[in-house]
Design a protein around this motif. Structure first.
Motif, PDB file in Angstrom:
ATOM      1  N   UNK A 153       0.820  -1.206   0.000  1.00  0.00           N
ATOM      2  CA  UNK A 153       0.000   0.000   0.000  1.00  0.00           C
ATOM      3  C   UNK A 153       0.857   1.260   0.000  1.00  0.00           C
ATOM      4  N   UNK A 154       2.108   1.146   0.411  1.00  0.00           N
ATOM      5  CA  UNK A 154       3.008   2.293   0.424  1.00  0.00           C
ATOM      6  C   UNK A 154       3.117   2.973   1.780  1.00  0.00           C
ATOM      7  N   UNK A 155       2.251   2.618   2.708  1.00  0.00           N
ATOM      8  CA  UNK A 155       2.268   3.182   4.063  1.00  0.00           C
ATOM      9  C   UNK A 155       2.225   2.024   5.059  1.00  0.00           C
ATOM     10  N   UNK A 156       3.381   1.463   5.391  1.00  0.00           N
ATOM     11  CA  UNK A 156       3.389   0.226   6.193  1.00  0.00           C
ATOM     12  C   UNK A 156       2.673   0.348   7.544  1.00  0.00           C
ATOM     13  N   UNK A 157       2.951   1.401   8.296  1.00  0.00           N
ATOM     14  CA  UNK A 157       2.349   1.523   9.626  1.00  0.00           C
ATOM     15  C   UNK A 157       0.852   1.809   9.509  1.00  0.00           C
ATOM     16  N   UNK A 158       0.498   2.770   8.688  1.00  0.00           N
ATOM     17  CA  UNK A 158      -0.914   3.104   8.505  1.00  0.00           C
ATOM     18  C   UNK A 158      -1.666   1.928   7.878  1.00  0.00           C
ATOM     19  N   UNK A 159      -1.024   1.234   6.961  1.00  0.00           N
ATOM     20  CA  UNK A 159      -1.655   0.078   6.326  1.00  0.00           C
ATOM     21  C   UNK A 159      -1.948  -1.025   7.334  1.00  0.00           C
ATOM     22  N   UNK A 160      -0.992  -1.313   8.221  1.00  0.00           N
ATOM     23  CA  UNK A 160      -1.222  -2.325   9.246  1.00  0.00           C
ATOM     24  C   UNK A 160      -2.347  -1.901  10.188  1.00  0.00           C
ATOM     25  N   UNK A 161      -2.387  -0.620  10.525  1.00  0.00           N
ATOM     26  CA  UNK A 161      -3.430  -0.115  11.408  1.00  0.00           C
ATOM     27  C   UNK A 161      -4.809  -0.257  10.769  1.00  0.00           C
ATOM     28  N   UNK A 162      -4.925   0.123   9.512  1.00  0.00           N
ATOM     29  CA  UNK A 162      -6.206   0.029   8.816  1.00  0.00           C
ATOM     30  C   UNK A 162      -6.630  -1.430   8.673  1.00  0.00           C
ATOM     31  N   UNK A 163      -5.693  -2.304   8.317  1.00  0.00           N
ATOM     32  CA  UNK A 163      -6.028  -3.722   8.204  1.00  0.00           C
ATOM     33  C   UNK A 163      -6.455  -4.296   9.553  1.00  0.00           C
ATOM     34  N   UNK A 164      -5.817  -3.862  10.638  1.00  0.00           N
ATOM     35  CA  UNK A 164      -6.217  -4.319  11.977  1.00  0.00           C
ATOM     36  C   UNK A 164      -7.631  -3.863  12.304  1.00  0.00           C
ATOM     37  N   UNK A 165      -7.968  -2.634  11.923  1.00  0.00           N
ATOM     38  CA  UNK A 165      -9.326  -2.145  12.153  1.00  0.00           C
ATOM     39  C   UNK A 165     -10.356  -2.944  11.355  1.00  0.00           C
ATOM     40  N   UNK A 166     -10.012  -3.277  10.122  1.00  0.00           N
ATOM     41  CA  UNK A 166     -10.922  -4.063   9.286  1.00  0.00           C
ATOM     42  C   UNK A 166     -11.144  -5.450   9.885  1.00  0.00           C
ATOM     43  N   UNK A 167     -10.058  -6.091  10.303  1.00  0.00           N
ATOM     44  CA  UNK A 167     -10.180  -7.422  10.906  1.00  0.00           C
ATOM     45  C   UNK A 167     -11.006  -7.346  12.190  1.00  0.00           C
ATOM     46  N   UNK A 168     -10.754  -6.328  13.003  1.00  0.00           N
ATOM     47  CA  UNK A 168     -11.523  -6.174  14.244  1.00  0.00           C
ATOM     48  C   UNK A 168     -13.002  -5.973  13.939  1.00  0.00           C
ATOM     49  N   UNK A 169     -13.303  -5.156  12.964  1.00  0.00           N
ATOM     50  CA  UNK A 169     -14.706  -4.906  12.614  1.00  0.00           C
ATOM     51  C   UNK A 169     -15.381  -6.175  12.109  1.00  0.00           C
ATOM     52  N   UNK A 170     -14.653  -6.980  11.372  1.00  0.00           N
ATOM     53  CA  UNK A 170     -15.227  -8.211  10.833  1.00  0.00           C
ATOM     54  C   UNK A 170     -15.339  -9.296  11.908  1.00  0.00           C
ATOM     55  N   UNK A 171     -14.403  -9.353  12.851  1.00  0.00           N
ATOM     56  CA  UNK A 171     -14.356 -10.449  13.815  1.00  0.00           C
ATOM     57  C   UNK A 171     -15.137 -10.193  15.098  1.00  0.00           C
ATOM     58  N   UNK A 172     -15.236  -8.963  15.539  1.00  0.00           N
ATOM     59  CA  UNK A 172     -15.841  -8.696  16.849  1.00  0.00           C
ATOM     60  C   UNK A 172     -17.338  -8.967  16.850  1.00  0.00           C
ATOM     61  N   UNK A 173     -18.042  -8.598  15.811  1.00  0.00           N
ATOM     62  CA  UNK A 173     -19.495  -8.782  15.786  1.00  0.00           C
ATOM     63  C   UNK A 173     -19.873 -10.268  15.875  1.00  0.00           C
TER      64      UNK A 173
END
Length: 122
Positions: free
Chosen positions: A79-99
């Protein structure tokens, strides 16, 4: 097939390792469950078998966590932004898994805890 997967530094290698670990544990757990169901094994042996099964489930979880972590790193770097990319992917996984976790697993745990508490009061 293995030369195309790469070495331990690639995420595809760790996905393959995780698949091998998962299927191996599947067959081992099925065998252990069969042994635990036998009348010849006592309660102490059954508890030992269930402890082994729990340990194997942790092994499977860690193997997939490692493969997933490397995959997230690869996507984040692309994605070109390693730290921000990992953060966004973590948020997506959390949103998909928590519910689903709250709807199914947490509800089951709360129900079982309630049953245990009620059985102790009887």
């Amino acid at each position: 097939i293995l030369p195309t997967i790469g070495g331990p530094e690639t995420s595809s290698f760790w996905v393959l390792v995780s698949l091998i670990v998962s299927f191996t544990v599947l067959f081992v757990v099925r065998g252990l469950d069969y042994v635990a169901d036998l009348e010849e094994t006592g309660d102490e042996a059954d508890l030992t078998i269930f402890s082994i099964i729990n340990a194997l489930s942790i092994l499977v979880g860690f193997s997939w966590e490692h493969a997933f972590h490397l995959g997230v790193e690869v996507v984040a770097v692309k994605l070109g932004y390693p730290v921000a990319g990992q953060f966004v992917l973590a948020l997506i996984v959390a949103a998909v898994a928590i519910v689903p976790w709250r709807r199914h697993i947490l509800q089951k745990v709360l129900h079982l805890e309630k049953e245990v508490a009620e059985s102790k009061h009887m």
